[in-house]
Design a protein around this motif. Structure first.
Motif, PDB file in Angstrom:
ATOM      1  N   LEU A 226      -1.251   0.289 -14.610  1.00  0.00           N
ATOM      2  CA  LEU A 226      -1.917  -0.286 -13.436  1.00  0.00           C
ATOM      3  C   LEU A 226      -1.591   0.487 -12.153  1.00  0.00           C
ATOM      4  O   LEU A 226      -0.514   1.045 -12.011  1.00  0.00           O
ATOM      5  N   LEU A 227      -2.526   0.459 -11.207  1.00  0.00           N
ATOM      6  CA  LEU A 227      -2.274   1.014  -9.871  1.00  0.00           C
ATOM      7  C   LEU A 227      -1.327   0.072  -9.133  1.00  0.00           C
ATOM      8  O   LEU A 227      -1.123  -1.072  -9.536  1.00  0.00           O
ATOM      9  N   ASP A 228      -0.763   0.557  -8.037  1.00  0.00           N
ATOM     10  CA  ASP A 228       0.211  -0.243  -7.288  1.00  0.00           C
ATOM     11  C   ASP A 228      -0.495  -1.340  -6.487  1.00  0.00           C
ATOM     12  O   ASP A 228      -1.680  -1.209  -6.148  1.00  0.00           O
ATOM     13  N   CYS A 229       0.254  -2.405  -6.173  1.00  0.00           N
ATOM     14  CA  CYS A 229      -0.306  -3.483  -5.358  1.00  0.00           C
ATOM     15  C   CYS A 229      -0.336  -3.077  -3.888  1.00  0.00           C
ATOM     16  O   CYS A 229       0.185  -2.032  -3.519  1.00  0.00           O
ATOM     17  N   ALA A 230      -0.923  -3.911  -3.060  1.00  0.00           N
ATOM     18  CA  ALA A 230      -0.927  -3.668  -1.612  1.00  0.00           C
ATOM     19  C   ALA A 230       0.432  -4.039  -1.034  1.00  0.00           C
ATOM     20  O   ALA A 230       1.071  -4.989  -1.506  1.00  0.00           O
ATOM     21  N   TRP A 231       0.900  -3.279  -0.053  1.00  0.00           N
ATOM     22  CA  TRP A 231       2.179  -3.554   0.628  1.00  0.00           C
ATOM     23  C   TRP A 231       1.933  -3.707   2.116  1.00  0.00           C
ATOM     24  O   TRP A 231       1.048  -3.049   2.667  1.00  0.00           O
ATOM     25  N   TYR A 232       2.735  -4.565   2.769  1.00  0.00           N
ATOM     26  CA  TYR A 232       2.620  -4.803   4.207  1.00  0.00           C
ATOM     27  C   TYR A 232       3.996  -4.795   4.835  1.00  0.00           C
ATOM     28  O   TYR A 232       4.974  -5.171   4.195  1.00  0.00           O
ATOM     29  N   THR A 233       4.065  -4.386   6.117  1.00  0.00           N
ATOM     30  CA  THR A 233       5.300  -4.541   6.886  1.00  0.00           C
ATOM     31  C   THR A 233       4.932  -5.048   8.282  1.00  0.00           C
ATOM     32  O   THR A 233       3.757  -5.274   8.576  1.00  0.00           O
ATOM     33  N   ARG A 234       5.938  -5.230   9.142  1.00  0.00           N
ATOM     34  CA  ARG A 234       5.641  -5.731  10.492  1.00  0.00           C
ATOM     35  C   ARG A 234       4.781  -4.745  11.281  1.00  0.00           C
ATOM     36  O   ARG A 234       4.889  -3.544  11.032  1.00  0.00           O
ATOM     37  N   PRO A 235       3.952  -5.204  12.200  1.00  0.00           N
ATOM     38  CA  PRO A 235       3.789  -6.605  12.643  1.00  0.00           C
ATOM     39  C   PRO A 235       2.947  -7.447  11.678  1.00  0.00           C
ATOM     40  O   PRO A 235       2.141  -6.901  10.938  1.00  0.00           O
ATOM     41  N   TRP A 236       3.172  -8.764  11.730  1.00  0.00           N
ATOM     42  CA  TRP A 236       2.417  -9.661  10.843  1.00  0.00           C
ATOM     43  C   TRP A 236       0.917  -9.520  11.100  1.00  0.00           C
ATOM     44  O   TRP A 236       0.130  -9.414  10.169  1.00  0.00           O
ATOM     45  N   GLU A 237       0.540  -9.487  12.407  1.00  0.00           N
ATOM     46  CA  GLU A 237      -0.874  -9.293  12.713  1.00  0.00           C
ATOM     47  C   GLU A 237      -1.083  -7.906  13.288  1.00  0.00           C
ATOM     48  O   GLU A 237      -0.395  -7.494  14.208  1.00  0.00           O
ATOM     49  N   PHE A 238      -2.013  -7.132  12.718  1.00  0.00           N
ATOM     50  CA  PHE A 238      -2.323  -5.795  13.216  1.00  0.00           C
ATOM     51  C   PHE A 238      -3.838  -5.644  13.307  1.00  0.00           C
ATOM     52  O   PHE A 238      -4.539  -5.792  12.301  1.00  0.00           O
ATOM     53  N   GLU A 239      -4.311  -5.401  14.525  1.00  0.00           N
ATOM     54  CA  GLU A 239      -5.752  -5.265  14.781  1.00  0.00           C
ATOM     55  C   GLU A 239      -6.543  -6.410  14.156  1.00  0.00           C
ATOM     56  O   GLU A 239      -7.603  -6.208  13.550  1.00  0.00           O
ATOM     57  N   GLY A 240      -5.984  -7.606  14.291  1.00  0.00           N
ATOM     58  CA  GLY A 240      -6.670  -8.805  13.805  1.00  0.00           C
ATOM     59  C   GLY A 240      -6.530  -9.039  12.308  1.00  0.00           C
ATOM     60  O   GLY A 240      -7.064 -10.012  11.780  1.00  0.00           O
ATOM     61  N   LEU A 241      -5.819  -8.135  11.602  1.00  0.00           N
ATOM     62  CA  LEU A 241      -5.665  -8.275  10.151  1.00  0.00           C
ATOM     63  C   LEU A 241      -4.277  -8.809   9.818  1.00  0.00           C
ATOM     64  O   LEU A 241      -3.281  -8.331  10.360  1.00  0.00           O
ATOM     65  N   THR A 242      -4.207  -9.791   8.912  1.00  0.00           N
ATOM     66  CA  THR A 242      -2.913 -10.335   8.482  1.00  0.00           C
ATOM     67  C   THR A 242      -2.787 -10.250   6.966  1.00  0.00           C
ATOM     68  O   THR A 242      -3.778 -10.312   6.251  1.00  0.00           O
ATOM     69  N   PRO A 243      -1.536 -10.129   6.470  1.00  0.00           N
ATOM     70  CA  PRO A 243      -1.302 -10.116   5.014  1.00  0.00           C
ATOM     71  C   PRO A 243      -1.587 -11.496   4.424  1.00  0.00           C
ATOM     72  O   PRO A 243      -1.688 -12.474   5.164  1.00  0.00           O
ATOM     73  N   PRO A 244      -1.684 -11.617   3.105  1.00  0.00           N
ATOM     74  CA  PRO A 244      -1.840 -12.926   2.466  1.00  0.00           C
ATOM     75  C   PRO A 244      -0.643 -13.815   2.794  1.00  0.00           C
ATOM     76  O   PRO A 244       0.501 -13.341   2.797  1.00  0.00           O
ATOM     77  N   GLU A 245      -0.900 -15.097   3.087  1.00  0.00           N
ATOM     78  CA  GLU A 245       0.133 -16.061   3.495  1.00  0.00           C
ATOM     79  C   GLU A 245       1.313 -16.109   2.518  1.00  0.00           C
ATOM     80  O   GLU A 245       2.451 -16.284   2.922  1.00  0.00           O
ATOM     81  N   VAL A 246       1.019 -15.946   1.230  1.00  0.00           N
ATOM     82  CA  VAL A 246       2.056 -16.106   0.201  1.00  0.00           C
ATOM     83  C   VAL A 246       3.244 -15.174   0.464  1.00  0.00           C
ATOM     84  O   VAL A 246       4.383 -15.500   0.127  1.00  0.00           O
ATOM     85  N   LEU A 247       2.999 -14.051   1.145  1.00  0.00           N
ATOM     86  CA  LEU A 247       4.073 -13.070   1.346  1.00  0.00           C
ATOM     87  C   LEU A 247       5.135 -13.553   2.338  1.00  0.00           C
ATOM     88  O   LEU A 247       6.207 -12.956   2.425  1.00  0.00           O
ATOM     89  N   LYS A 248       4.845 -14.630   3.112  1.00  0.00           N
ATOM     90  CA  LYS A 248       5.932 -15.168   3.932  1.00  0.00           C
ATOM     91  C   LYS A 248       6.394 -16.532   3.437  1.00  0.00           C
ATOM     92  O   LYS A 248       7.090 -17.254   4.133  1.00  0.00           O
ATOM     93  N   SER A 249       6.021 -16.867   2.201  1.00  0.00           N
ATOM     94  CA  SER A 249       6.385 -18.171   1.647  1.00  0.00           C
ATOM     95  C   SER A 249       7.827 -18.203   1.155  1.00  0.00           C
ATOM     96  O   SER A 249       8.421 -19.266   1.044  1.00  0.00           O
ATOM     97  N   GLY A 250       8.382 -17.029   0.826  1.00  0.00           N
ATOM     98  CA  GLY A 250       9.731 -16.995   0.261  1.00  0.00           C
ATOM     99  C   GLY A 250       9.755 -17.406  -1.213  1.00  0.00           C
ATOM    100  O   GLY A 250      10.808 -17.413  -1.840  1.00  0.00           O
ATOM    101  N   ASN A 251       8.611 -17.728  -1.759  1.00  0.00           N
ATOM    102  CA  ASN A 251       8.517 -18.134  -3.181  1.00  0.00           C
ATOM    103  C   ASN A 251       8.303 -16.884  -4.044  1.00  0.00           C
ATOM    104  O   ASN A 251       7.188 -16.379  -4.160  1.00  0.00           O
ATOM    105  N   HIS A 252       9.385 -16.415  -4.649  1.00  0.00           N
ATOM    106  CA  HIS A 252       9.308 -15.102  -5.319  1.00  0.00           C
ATOM    107  C   HIS A 252       8.439 -15.108  -6.556  1.00  0.00           C
ATOM    108  O   HIS A 252       7.840 -14.088  -6.885  1.00  0.00           O
TER     109      HIS A 252
END
Ligand code: ADE
Length: 242
Positions: free
Chosen positions: A180-206
């Protein structure tokens, strides 16, 4: 420690890459030693000529067999004396296509010798008599073997034990365990040019985060690489059968 030698008409081009980032760190930590040689060292005559016009005519020049063969013979002999089993790789668009599987195999060797030619112009007798393997990095034509050699070296060196930190770990790379290809990755800032990562990534639910990452891998692979997606489905079916 692995020994990697490169014979090229452009040693500066190869040196600069081997002296950068992870490739350099690998040498600093004695995981690998690089030796880069100028092919002209094995050229003869006043002008240190390494190429000549092709028999039968045609545009362009062909690298003469003598300097290439002499380079391989001398370096192989030295390698034998040091107890290595030499293996000669000639990057070429005519070669077998490079892959992560091939990188894993080659990473087990202790000595590799890369001979960089210019595209089109290498005497066939050198390829016949001195080359163990021709490798292509893809169906496109580059001007010489230097970039392909460096590509192959990078893929091999990062697999050597102790070269990568945990963070860079090769074992979680795409292709290492799954096609499989790699998944999408995000780092700070949470919001960049109006785009935000999926909420689950700040849920702490591994568990949920792992599930989201797996879904991201699968969706991307299905959309972009139907060939790898088929391979993945076959692997899943096989696992179910076992
Ligand atoms: N030399 C020129 N093009 C190449 C390629 N695609 N792969 C390996 N060696 C090459």
């Amino acid at each position: 420690m692995m020994l990697i030698e490169v014979v090229t008409l452009f040693p500066e081009m190869v040196d600069v890459v081997l002296k950068t980032s992870i490739l350099e760190r690998a040498e600093k930590f004695s995981k690998v030693e690089y030796r880069v040689h100028n092919l002209r060292k094995w050229a003869k005559g006043k002008h240190l000529t390494v190429d000549d016009v092709p028999f039968g005519g045609g545009a362009g020049m062909v690298l003469k067999p003598e300097p290439l063969c002499n380079a391989v013979d001398e370096l192989k002999q030295q390698a034998f004396k040091s107890g290595y089993e030499p293996y000669v790789i000639f990057p070429s668009p005519d070669g077998v296509l490079f892959s992560q599987e091939r990188a894993i195999q080659l990473a087990k060797r202790k000595y590799l010798l890369f001979i960089c030619g210019r595209y089109k112009g290498v005497d066939e007798r050198f390829r016949q008599t001195r080359v163990d393997e021709e490798i292509s990095i893809g169906d496109y034509v580059l001007s010489g073997g230097e970039l392909p050699a460096l590509t192959i070296i990078d893929a091999i060196v990062r697999l050597q034990e102790g070269v990568l930190t945990d963070f860079e770990s090769a074992t979680v790379d795409s292709f290492y365990q799954t096609p499989l290809l790699d998944c999408a990755w995000y780092t700070r800032p949470w919001e960049f040019e109006g785009l935000t990562p999926p909420e689950v990534l700040k849920s702490g639910n591994h568990k949920q985060i792992d599930e989201w990452r797996q879904k991201s891998r699968e969706e991307k692979t299905k959309a972009r690489r139907p060939d790898l997606w088929e391979k993945w489905l076959e692997l899943q079916n096989k696992k179910e059968e076992d």
